[in-house]
Design an enzyme around this catalytic site. Structure first.
Site, PDB file in Angstrom:
ATOM      1  N   HIS A  86       0.830  -1.208   0.000  1.00 22.48           N
ATOM      2  CA  HIS A  86       0.000   0.000   0.000  1.00 22.48           C
ATOM      3  C   HIS A  86       0.861   1.253   0.000  1.00 22.48           C
ATOM      4  CE1 HIS A  86       0.206   1.055   4.389  1.00 22.48           C
ATOM      5  NE2 HIS A  86       0.303  -0.247   4.561  1.00 22.48           N
ATOM      6  N   GLU A 237      -5.465   1.369   2.258  1.00 21.48           N
ATOM      7  CA  GLU A 237      -5.204   0.285   3.210  1.00 21.48           C
ATOM      8  C   GLU A 237      -5.329   0.754   4.649  1.00 21.48           C
ATOM      9  OE1 GLU A 237      -2.987  -2.424   5.874  1.00 21.48           O
ATOM     10  OE2 GLU A 237      -2.652  -0.294   5.494  1.00 21.48           O
ATOM     11  N   GLU A 238      -4.845   1.960   4.930  1.00 23.41           N
ATOM     12  CA  GLU A 238      -4.826   2.434   6.312  1.00 23.41           C
ATOM     13  C   GLU A 238      -6.223   2.658   6.888  1.00 23.41           C
ATOM     14  OE1 GLU A 238      -2.472   2.329   8.252  1.00 23.41           O
ATOM     15  OE2 GLU A 238      -0.569   2.587   7.191  1.00 23.41           O
ATOM     16  N   HIS A 338       4.069   3.145  12.866  1.00 23.65           N
ATOM     17  CA  HIS A 338       3.192   4.312  12.925  1.00 23.65           C
ATOM     18  C   HIS A 338       3.861   5.521  13.567  1.00 23.65           C
ATOM     19  CE1 HIS A 338      -0.991   2.300  12.151  1.00 23.65           C
ATOM     20  NE2 HIS A 338      -0.060   1.911  11.292  1.00 23.65           N
TER      21      HIS A 338
END
Length: 361
Positions: A86, A237-238, A338
């Protein structure tokens, strides 16, 4: 799992080349919902190799790694393999312009705001104007606030301060800034120490660069796929629906190439290939996962098999959309996911080696 000193590191030169590609991709802002610039870059890269990529209506890219394949074919044929990564990243969006000219924020994806504290950012308006700023705690000075160290780091206590002379909401609106504008974080990408790369957004731009490395090897004829092979770069995707929709018919196996999680109760580290057996969506396909483990063993790679309880992938999104596929998940070890993330060339090399072996298996 093999230890570092037990394994010869294969494809280290290609890993270093892929890391330079990662640096380029990480510099192209692409928070979820704002990925068109990195898509244009990937389209140009794949086309320059002689392939014929196409884009889905929702964005993202699909490409058959076959120079003779027709673009935008709805059918992949039987027993085709798709590899996905992604290109969308975590980021922020303007939620509200305050009366004092500061901006309230909302997160894109599962992003803890404490990871953005004191980070330099750019606000990108709907018409393409860009403004610098900083994300910080409200009233952050320790000389003026006794609770600056203990206050919750959330959207009620943090704000974006523009590097513009604005004093009220009207001043900000005059710049063209409004709710819904994207906020991108400085990736702070750099090579460091003994083979490390540090940057924001290595989830999942590290894997995107590795899929480009695989495509280059196939384009040059150094790797010859044993079956129809596709790569897909997804853009949501996130937020959970990256690989849902637009996949050609005939894909039987979908391998999400994402990030390997590094944590205290996990065997994955930055030097190895991670194979995920289960995440928050449940277990991955037993037989496909076994095949990946066997390939890692056969090629004498350093790897770990782990469980990721707070994780979801494009492979699970594809299943939830109704596809009848075998699904699996791998990635190089990524520390501090993240946040300000880090990979190592040895982990990248081990992951590339498995991708090369799978393409020819």
């Amino acid at each position: 799992m093999a230890t570092k000193d037990q394994k010869e590191i294969k494809n280290l030169d290609l890993a270093q080349k892929a890391m330079r590609e990662m640096m380029t991709i990480c510099q192209i802002p692409s928070p979820t919902g704002y990925t068109h610039n990195v898509e244009a870059y990937l389209m140009e890269r794949l086309t320059s190799m002689g392939f014929h990529p196409w884009q889905r209506h929702k964005g993202g890219i699909i490409c058959a790694l076959d120079k003779n394949a027709q673009p935008q074919s709805g059918k992949a044929g039987e027993n085709a393999l798709m590899l996905s990564a992604h290109i969308d990243t975590l980021g922020l969006m303007v939620r509200h312009i305050k009366g004092n000219g500061r901006l309230r924020l909302t997160a894109l994806g599962g992003y803890p705001l404490n990871y953005a504290e004191q980070e330099n950012v750019k606000v990108i308006t709907r018409d393409g104007r860009e403004y610098d700023g900083t994300v910080r705690l409200m009233n952050p000075a320790v000389h003026a606030s006794r609770d600056s160290g203990t206050r919750a780091r959330d959207d009620a206590n943090m704000e974006l301060v523009l590097d513009e002379q604005v004093h009220n909401r009207e001043d900000v609106e005059a710049l063209g800034i409004s709710a819904g504008d994207f906020v991108v974080l400085d990736p702070r990408t750099q090579l460091a120490g003994d083979g490390f790369l540090k940057s924001r957004h290595l989830d999942d731009k590290a894997s995107s660069a590795m899929l480009l490395a695989l495509a280059e090897e196939i384009a040059a004829g150094r790797i010859k796929p044993s079956r129809k092979l596709y790569v897909m770069f997804t853009n949501y995707e996130e937020v959970g629906h990256g690989a849902a929709g637009g996949i050609p018919e005939g894909i039987s196996d979908l391998l999400a190439v994402d990030m390997g999680v590094v944590g205290d109760d996990l065997d994955t580290d930055e030097y190895c290939l991670s194979i995920c057996a289960k995440d928050s969506s449940g277990p991955y396909n037993f037989f496909f996962t076994n095949e990946l483990i066997e390939l890692a063993q056969k090629n004498d790679l350093r790897y770990a098999v782990d469980i990721y309880p707070f994780y979801g992938s494009d492979a699970a999104a594809a299943l939830h959309s109704g596809l009848d596929i075998r699904h699996a998940l791998i990635g190089t070890g990524v520390a501090a996911s993240h946040g300000y993330e880090r990979v190592h060339q040895e982990g990248v090399a081990n992951t590339l080696s498995l991708l090369f072996a799978l393409a020819e298996a």
